[in-house]
Design an enzyme around this catalytic site. Structure first.
Site, PDB file in Angstrom:
ATOM      1  N   ARG A 236       0.718  -1.331  -0.055  1.00 32.76           N
ATOM      2  CA  ARG A 236       0.205  -0.085   0.056  1.00 32.76           C
ATOM      3  C   ARG A 236       0.633   1.138   0.097  1.00 32.76           C
ATOM      4  O   ARG A 236       1.986   1.211   0.584  1.00 32.76           O
ATOM      5  CB  ARG A 236      -0.780   0.104   1.426  1.00 32.76           C
ATOM      6  CG  ARG A 236      -2.021  -0.718   1.243  1.00 32.76           C
ATOM      7  CD  ARG A 236      -3.175   0.195   0.201  1.00 32.76           C
ATOM      8  NE  ARG A 236      -4.461  -0.487   0.343  1.00 32.76           N
ATOM      9  CZ  ARG A 236      -4.686  -1.443  -0.684  1.00 32.76           C
ATOM     10  NH1 ARG A 236      -3.944  -1.763  -1.545  1.00 32.76           N
ATOM     11  NH2 ARG A 236      -5.813  -2.055  -0.704  1.00 32.76           N
ATOM     12  N   GLU A 265      -2.098   8.112  -4.039  1.00 36.12           N
ATOM     13  CA  GLU A 265      -2.154   7.716  -5.305  1.00 36.12           C
ATOM     14  C   GLU A 265      -3.714   8.276  -5.895  1.00 36.12           C
ATOM     15  O   GLU A 265      -4.672   8.212  -5.093  1.00 36.12           O
ATOM     16  CB  GLU A 265      -2.105   6.104  -5.491  1.00 36.12           C
ATOM     17  CG  GLU A 265      -2.813   5.164  -4.798  1.00 36.12           C
ATOM     18  CD  GLU A 265      -2.665   3.972  -5.019  1.00 36.12           C
ATOM     19  OE1 GLU A 265      -1.519   3.532  -4.706  1.00 36.12           O
ATOM     20  OE2 GLU A 265      -3.474   3.156  -5.273  1.00 36.12           O
ATOM     21  N   HIS A 283      -1.091   0.513  -9.612  1.00 34.24           N
ATOM     22  CA  HIS A 283      -1.714  -0.193  -8.766  1.00 34.24           C
ATOM     23  C   HIS A 283      -2.647  -1.331  -9.484  1.00 34.24           C
ATOM     24  O   HIS A 283      -3.765  -1.390  -9.676  1.00 34.24           O
ATOM     25  CB  HIS A 283      -2.930   0.512  -7.919  1.00 34.24           C
ATOM     26  CG  HIS A 283      -3.300   0.032  -6.660  1.00 34.24           C
ATOM     27  ND1 HIS A 283      -3.782   0.678  -5.640  1.00 34.24           N
ATOM     28  CD2 HIS A 283      -3.663  -1.426  -6.483  1.00 34.24           C
ATOM     29  CE1 HIS A 283      -4.152  -0.228  -4.517  1.00 34.24           C
ATOM     30  NE2 HIS A 283      -3.944  -1.445  -5.255  1.00 34.24           N
TER      31      HIS A 283
HETATM   32  C1  DGY Z   1      -6.681  -4.724  -2.898  1.00 30.50           C
HETATM   33  O1  DGY Z   1      -7.274  -5.950  -3.086  1.00 30.50           O
HETATM   34  O2  DGY Z   1      -6.333  -4.187  -1.750  1.00 30.50           O
HETATM   35  C2  DGY Z   1      -5.623  -4.372  -3.896  1.00 30.50           C
HETATM   36  O3  DGY Z   1      -4.702  -3.364  -3.668  1.00 30.50           O
HETATM   37  C3  DGY Z   1      -6.667  -3.714  -4.933  1.00 30.50           C
HETATM   38  O4  DGY Z   1      -6.211  -4.258  -6.322  1.00 30.50           O
END
Ligand code: DGY
Length: 319
Positions: A236, A265, A283
């Protein structure tokens, strides 16, 4: 009367079909960019909400949604949802664990290989017409095979990253709050964060974001890494201090990075865009068709279970 469901983003047709018998649906199939005020207005009369990671579900949103009973996020991460505020209102929350593990682990490897072997940097150079002749020392990168990988966060995705590392005959170090039950099977050794940073040739971040992991990797930690190392963030934005990373990459320590997630982001720290030694992706860790359909379908299955009064298949906080 069927409960009313708001789906904030465009989803696959089969997901809408699955939900239609159970809900009166308002879905953003045009994938319009709703302002916060529009989102709050739309949620006002809804019983159920299907969100993604860019939708902040906080006290303000809950106050605007007096009928809301369930929030299903089409993601494994749920740091965009205020769980305490939901619990206080008796709102249940679900996420989509497991179905994206392998796709996300593949992406960690795509970025690891790209960063270590300077794939993006050399491609840009080639496209710019700079390749005139071959040379022994052109775009020398870091070895991956038989090197040491350091995985920060040995959950389901971390384990999938480690399984792939075995194929590269790598030494596997990991750092986790508790020992991984599959440690022996993975041939992985648990070490402290400092040890991992000092010894790993490739550091992969797979921890969830929380106040405890905010800037887990900052200037101090980057300085502990080998100058030849790579850093991969598929976890993240916010787990890495992006400004500190940009500064460290500019100084050449670590040698390279691969980033799929960013602080704030989709806005990026502009310094990252200037650097050749960082591979950047928007992402897309879980972005294979099968994985994204499974994620959206699992969110839908949680909503259907709710509508039918059954236990949710994947509630946040455990089954
Ligand atoms: C999640 O599932 O948390 C991912 O970061 C989104 O694709």
């Amino acid at each position: 009367m069927k409960p009313r469901l708001l789906i904030t983003r465009q989803v696959f047709d089969e997901v809408i079909e699955h939900l239609t018998p159970h809900f009166e649906i308002q879905s953003n199939q045009a994938d319009e960019e709703w302002s916060r005020a529009e989102l709050l207005a739309r949620v006002a009369d809804k019983d159920a909400l299907f969100v993604v990671t860019s939708d902040r579900v906080d006290a303000e949103l809950l106050a605007a949604a007096p009928r809301l009973r369930i929030v299903a996020t089409g993601s494994v991460g749920f740091n965009h949802i205020d769980l305490a505020a939901c619990a206080a209102r008796g709102i249940v929350v679900s996420n989509t664990p497991d179905v994206l593990n392998e796709a996300t682990a593949d992406m960690a490897w795509a970025l690891l290989m790209a960063a270590a072997r300077r794939v993006c940097e050399s491609e840009h150079w080639l496209r710019a017409g700079q390749w005139k002749r071959w040379a022994f020392d052109q775009f020398l990168g870091a070895d991956v095979w038989r090197s040491t990988i350091g995985i920060i966060g040995m959950g389901r995705i971390g384990s999938a990253v480690a399984r792939r590392a075995r194929g590269f005959d790598m030494r596997i170090l990991y750092c986790n709050r508790s020992a991984a039950p599959n440690e022996a099977e993975l041939g992985a050794q648990r070490v402290s964060l400092d040890e991992l940073l000092a010894q790993a040739d490739h550091v992969v971040l797979v921890v969830p974001y929380s106040p405890a992991t905010h800037h887990l990797i900052g200037a101090e930690q980057l300085a502990r890494m080998k100058p030849t190392a790579t850093l991969i963030n598929i976890a993240r934005g916010g787990v890495v201090d992006d400004a500190a990373l940009a500064q460290a990459l500019r100084a050449g320590r670590p040698a390279a990075a691969g980033l799929d997630v960013f602080e704030n982001e989709p806005a990026l720290n502009p310094a990252l865009l200037e650097l050749p030694n960082v591979a950047l992706t928007p992402h897309i860790g879980s972005a294979t068709r099968s994985s994204r359909v499974c994620m959206a379908m699992l969110a839908a299955e949680n909503l259907v279970a709710f509508a039918q009064g059954r236990p949710l298949p994947t509630p946040v906080g455990g089954r």
